[in-house]
Structures are given as structure tokens and as C-alpha cells.
Design an enzyme around this catalytic site. Structure first.
Site, PDB file in Angstrom:
ATOM      1  N   ARG A 242       0.871  -1.178   0.000  1.00 31.60           N
ATOM      2  CA  ARG A 242       0.000   0.000   0.000  1.00 31.60           C
ATOM      3  C   ARG A 242       0.905   1.223   0.000  1.00 31.60           C
ATOM      4  NH1 ARG A 242      -3.558  -2.871  -1.393  1.00 31.60           N
ATOM      5  NH2 ARG A 242      -5.510  -3.373  -0.338  1.00 31.60           N
ATOM      6  N   GLU A 271      -4.429   7.609  -4.299  1.00 29.38           N
ATOM      7  CA  GLU A 271      -4.690   7.064  -5.637  1.00 29.38           C
ATOM      8  C   GLU A 271      -6.041   7.546  -6.145  1.00 29.38           C
ATOM      9  OE1 GLU A 271      -4.282   2.813  -5.240  1.00 29.38           O
ATOM     10  OE2 GLU A 271      -2.239   2.979  -4.516  1.00 29.38           O
ATOM     11  N   HIS A 290      -1.928   0.465  -9.566  1.00 35.10           N
ATOM     12  CA  HIS A 290      -2.508  -0.483  -8.600  1.00 35.10           C
ATOM     13  C   HIS A 290      -3.137  -1.690  -9.309  1.00 35.10           C
ATOM     14  CE1 HIS A 290      -4.139  -0.781  -4.243  1.00 35.10           C
ATOM     15  NE2 HIS A 290      -3.986  -1.974  -4.768  1.00 35.10           N
TER      16      HIS A 290
HETATM   17  P1  NAP Z   1      -0.255 -11.615   4.725  1.00 35.23           P
HETATM   18  O1  NAP Z   1      -0.186 -13.046   4.317  1.00 35.23           O
HETATM   19  O2  NAP Z   1      -1.030 -11.242   5.940  1.00 35.23           O
HETATM   20  O3  NAP Z   1       1.268 -11.081   4.854  1.00 35.23           O
HETATM   21  C1  NAP Z   1       1.603  -9.899   5.453  1.00 35.23           C
HETATM   22  C2  NAP Z   1       2.945 -10.088   6.146  1.00 35.23           C
HETATM   23  O4  NAP Z   1       3.347  -8.821   6.671  1.00 35.23           O
HETATM   24  C3  NAP Z   1       2.930 -11.076   7.288  1.00 35.23           C
HETATM   25  O5  NAP Z   1       3.916 -12.024   7.056  1.00 35.23           O
HETATM   26  C4  NAP Z   1       3.253 -10.246   8.528  1.00 35.23           C
HETATM   27  O6  NAP Z   1       4.111 -11.001   9.374  1.00 35.23           O
HETATM   28  C5  NAP Z   1       3.970  -9.044   7.940  1.00 35.23           C
HETATM   29  N1  NAP Z   1       3.814  -7.838   8.755  1.00 35.23           N
HETATM   30  C6  NAP Z   1       2.700  -7.354   9.358  1.00 35.23           C
HETATM   31  N2  NAP Z   1       2.977  -6.240  10.039  1.00 35.23           N
HETATM   32  C7  NAP Z   1       4.309  -6.016   9.877  1.00 35.23           C
HETATM   33  C8  NAP Z   1       5.207  -5.024  10.363  1.00 35.23           C
HETATM   34  N3  NAP Z   1       4.783  -4.051  11.181  1.00 35.23           N
HETATM   35  N4  NAP Z   1       6.484  -5.096   9.985  1.00 35.23           N
HETATM   36  C9  NAP Z   1       6.937  -6.097   9.186  1.00 35.23           C
HETATM   37  N5  NAP Z   1       6.134  -7.077   8.712  1.00 35.23           N
HETATM   38  C10 NAP Z   1       4.836  -7.020   9.041  1.00 35.23           C
HETATM   39  O7  NAP Z   1      -0.871 -10.729   3.547  1.00 35.23           O
HETATM   40  P2  NAP Z   1      -0.728 -10.942   1.961  1.00 35.23           P
HETATM   41  O8  NAP Z   1      -1.869 -11.767   1.463  1.00 35.23           O
HETATM   42  O9  NAP Z   1       0.658 -11.373   1.651  1.00 35.23           O
HETATM   43  O10 NAP Z   1      -0.963  -9.429   1.479  1.00 35.23           O
HETATM   44  C11 NAP Z   1      -0.079  -8.409   1.907  1.00 35.23           C
HETATM   45  C12 NAP Z   1      -0.566  -7.027   1.518  1.00 35.23           C
HETATM   46  O11 NAP Z   1      -0.395  -6.826   0.125  1.00 35.23           O
HETATM   47  C13 NAP Z   1      -2.061  -6.762   1.740  1.00 35.23           C
HETATM   48  O12 NAP Z   1      -2.317  -6.332   3.055  1.00 35.23           O
HETATM   49  C14 NAP Z   1      -2.393  -5.698   0.702  1.00 35.23           C
HETATM   50  O13 NAP Z   1      -2.390  -4.428   1.284  1.00 35.23           O
HETATM   51  C15 NAP Z   1      -1.285  -5.823  -0.314  1.00 35.23           C
HETATM   52  N6  NAP Z   1      -1.778  -6.211  -1.652  1.00 35.23           N
HETATM   53  C16 NAP Z   1      -1.605  -5.357  -2.707  1.00 35.23           C
HETATM   54  C17 NAP Z   1      -2.051  -5.727  -3.974  1.00 35.23           C
HETATM   55  C18 NAP Z   1      -1.880  -4.815  -5.144  1.00 35.23           C
HETATM   56  O14 NAP Z   1      -2.738  -4.788  -6.004  1.00 35.23           O
HETATM   57  N7  NAP Z   1      -0.798  -4.067  -5.253  1.00 35.23           N
HETATM   58  C19 NAP Z   1      -2.657  -6.969  -4.170  1.00 35.23           C
HETATM   59  C20 NAP Z   1      -2.817  -7.806  -3.081  1.00 35.23           C
HETATM   60  C21 NAP Z   1      -2.373  -7.429  -1.819  1.00 35.23           C
HETATM   61  P3  NAP Z   1       4.103 -10.828  10.977  1.00 35.23           P
HETATM   62  O15 NAP Z   1       2.658 -10.923  11.398  1.00 35.23           O
HETATM   63  O16 NAP Z   1       4.960 -11.956  11.467  1.00 35.23           O
HETATM   64  O17 NAP Z   1       4.704  -9.487  11.227  1.00 35.23           O
END
Ligand code: NAP
Length: 324
Positions: A242, A271, A290
């Protein structure tokens, strides 16, 4: 015999037909009947008044005012994995269930992170523009030279579903893998051979930094001038998480100063951005609007999954996608 009335569902955009069909078979559906234009605030507040279920998108701000305007609301389904646009505290106070669409977009989003990484490192867009301007002169040894990806160090910040998919691709590129989460994840070390680093060490050691952490109060502004200053002058910064995780003004200044060397960004602080955005004045950035999850198959699957999630919650069926 009296028929049980169908649950009222409000959808904030016209979704692909298979998703609309799932909703219509179950509920009494009304919607903001547009494909490209987000619902105006007053239409959202009006539309949600009688709804028991809401299917919404990342462009909709679902805050306390919206939730207060929906006295019958029991379920909110967002067609995304990220839910930073939704006031979860306000939902929880009313016992409203929130679902999202994880997993189905993981590989597609990881692909885009790699597209940005390779494009930024090898100056793909800059090269395209050069040809377009008619400025492709004779070949010379240091013409449009970029940075290698193969065999370098890949650091992922937020190594969850998408971050791990980014790391897995790095193995095929012979990369040394680093990751940073709030706490180490031993299975990442054993299954992927990725090593844990604190954020500063990851920034210092990585040739490519890919951000895939969610937007939370803790991660907002996580990448600013101090963090960019730690990166190598040959490094690539990629954000597919994000926009507000990185301070854009600081990033623009850092890119102008050449550290990081280049950036690939799919997300922005506000955005959509326009053609006057300061980052567009820099040659060493590659920007996409995005589109992390935007493949035909994935967007269809996200839409049908969001519809299935809403039906499941409203009918009391189990769904694995409840946000806890
Ligand atoms: P996820 O499986 O929940 O992975 C997020 C990771 O971030 C977890 O491993 C978590 O580990 C870590 N995390 C959380 N807080 C943190 C912090 N303060 N510092 C460092 N690491 C941290 O989620 P996902 O499915 O991979 O998706 C991730 C994000 O990608 C979404 O939230 C979304 O905003 C974004 N996204 C963007 C697009 C796009 O179109 N560009 C598409 C899909 C998703 P810990 O809990 O161990 O910290």
C-alpha cells in the site's frame, strides 16, 4: 405459505457476471450500477440503509459513519486481501463479520512485483520511451546499462502469502533471500532458505527490497529518508503493498540522489495519481496503476470468492476467509 424474505445485499460496483449471479441466487441485490466509477459517498450511505450484507472494494471507505447508516448490517465482504479502508473496530462493536479474498491473488501479485523489479532494474520503460522519442542512437558499450537481478540479494518486508511467493521466485534467479516480519518465521528459513533480518540490516544488505506488508498504524510511513539512506546506491525498491507505507516525498528525493538506484511502484499515498505527480519527473521509476492482482483469471476469482464469502456469512455457513 409465507416465504422467508431474501437477505438484502448491497454491492458498491457492478462485478463480473458470475459473481453477480451468486449474489442474486441468494439475496435481494441492489448495487451502484457502474463498472469504472466508485460510488459517491451519499449513494453509499443511502444504498446501505436496508442492507444485511455489503460487498465493497478498496475504493470504498467503510468507516463508523457508513456502519452507523446500516442498522441491519451483519456481514461485510471486501474484494481484496487488504482491508485498511475498513474500520474494523466499528464493525466489531456491532458484531459485524468481515471477510476478504486472500490466497487467490497471491501468485498474480507476486508476478507484478517481479515485473516491476525487472523493469526498474533493466530500464525497460526508459528504453521503450527512448525508442518512442526517436532517440535510439548507435549501440555503445554503456548504453542503457542497468542492474543485475540474477544472483543478487532479495529482501522482502512483510513475508506473508505474497512476500513468500516473491521469495520463491527468487530461488529460480539464484538469489540470496532475506526477509523481515515482526518476528522470525522458522518455516521460512527451512522451506525457502530465507534468513531473518531486522529492517535496517535488510535494507543495508539487499540489492532488491520488495514491500508486501499490510498498511497498519505500525507500517504507515515505515520507509522514509532514514530508511532509503541505508539502501545501496545500486539497489531497487519495489512497493506492491500500500502506498502510505513509503513517504513519497522522501522516496522522490532519495531517487533523485541515486539511493535507491531505481524504484517500481504499484501503489501510492493517494490514488489515483495524475500526470503531474513528482515521481513521473524521474527517469528511474516504473509506475503501475494499482494492478497487483489484475489478471483476468484472478479478478474473476476474487469477485466470485467475495460473493461466496458474503453468502456464506449471511447464511451461517463456514468460510475460511473471516478476518479475525
Ligand atoms: P499476509 O499473508 O497477511 O502477509 C503480510 C505479512 O506482513 C505477514 O507475514 C506479517 O508477518 C507481515 N507484517 C505485518 N505487520 C508487519 C510489520 N509491522 N512489519 C513487518 N512485517 C509485518 O498478507 P498478503 O496476502 O501477503 O498481502 C499483503 C498485503 O499486500 C495486503 O495487506 C495488501 O495491502 C497488499 N496487496 C496489494 C495488492 C496490489 O494490487 N498491489 C494486491 C494484493 C495485496 P508478521 O505478522 O509476522 O509481522
Amino acid at each position: 405459505m409465507d416465504m422467508e424474505p431474501k437477505p438484502r445485499i448491497f454491492v458498491t460496483r457492478r462485478l463480473p457476471e458470475p459473481a453477480m449471479a451468486i449474489l442474486s441466487a441468494f439475496g435481494n441485490v441492489s448495487l451502484w450500477d457502474q463498472v469504472e466509477t466508485p460510488i459517491p459517498r451519499d449513494e453509499l450511505l443511502r444504498g446501505i440503509a436496508k442492507a444485511e450484507g455489503l460487498l465493497c472494494l478498496i475504493t470504498d471507505r467503510i468507516d463508523a459513519e457508513v456502519i452507523a447508516a446500516a442498522p441491519h448490517l451483519r456481514a461485510v465482504s471486501v474484494m481484496a486481501v487488504g482491508y485498511d479502508n475498513i474500520d474494523r473496530t466499528a464493525l466489531a462493536a456491532r458484531g459485524i463479520t468481515l471477510t476478504n479474498t486472500p490466497d487467490v491473488l497471491t501468485e498474480t501479485t507476486a508476478d507484478l512485483a517481479w515485473a516491476l523489479m525487472l523493469a526498474a532494474a533493466r530500464r525497460v520503460v526508459e528504453g521503450h520511451r527512448l525508442i518512442e522519442r526517436g532517440e535510439w542512437g548507435p549501440w555503445h558499450p554503456m548504453q542503457m546499462v542497468g542492474q543485475d537481478i540474477y544472483g543478487r540479494v532479495l529482501g522482502v518486508v512483510g513475508a506473508g502469502r505474497i512476500g513468500q511467493a516473491v521469495l520463491r521466485r527468487g530461488r529460480g534467479f539464484g538469489m540470496r533471500l532475506l526477509y523481515h516480519n515482526r518476528r522470525p518465521n522458522p518455516s521460512l528459513e527451512t522451506e525457502l532458505g530465507a534468513s531473518y533480518r531486522n529492517l535496517n540490516d535488510l535494507l543495508i544488505e539487499s540489492d532488491v527490497v520488495v514491500v508486501t506488508a499490510p498498511l497498519t498504524p505500525e507500517t504507515r510511513g515505515m520507509f522514509g529518508a532514514a530508511q532509503f539512506a541505508l539502501m545501496k546506491p545500486t539497489s531497487i525498491f519495489v512497493n506492491v503493498a500500500r502506498g502510505p507505507l513509503a513517504r513519497e516525498d522522501d522516496l522522490a528525493a532519495a531517487l533523485r540522489a541515486g539511493r535507491p538506484w531505481a524504484a517500481g511502484l504499484d501503489v501510492f499515498e493517494r490514488e489515483p495519481i495524475g500526470p503531474d505527480h513528482p515521481l513521473l519527473t524521474l527517469p528511474n521509476v516504473v509506475l503501475t496503476p494499482h494492478i497487483g492482482s489484475a489478471s483476468v483469471a484472478t479478478r474473476l476469482r476474487m469477485a466470485t470468492l467475495a460473493a461466496e464469502n458474503l453468502v456464506a456469512v449471511l447464511s451461517g455457513q463456514p468460510t475460511p476467509n473471516i478476518v479475525k
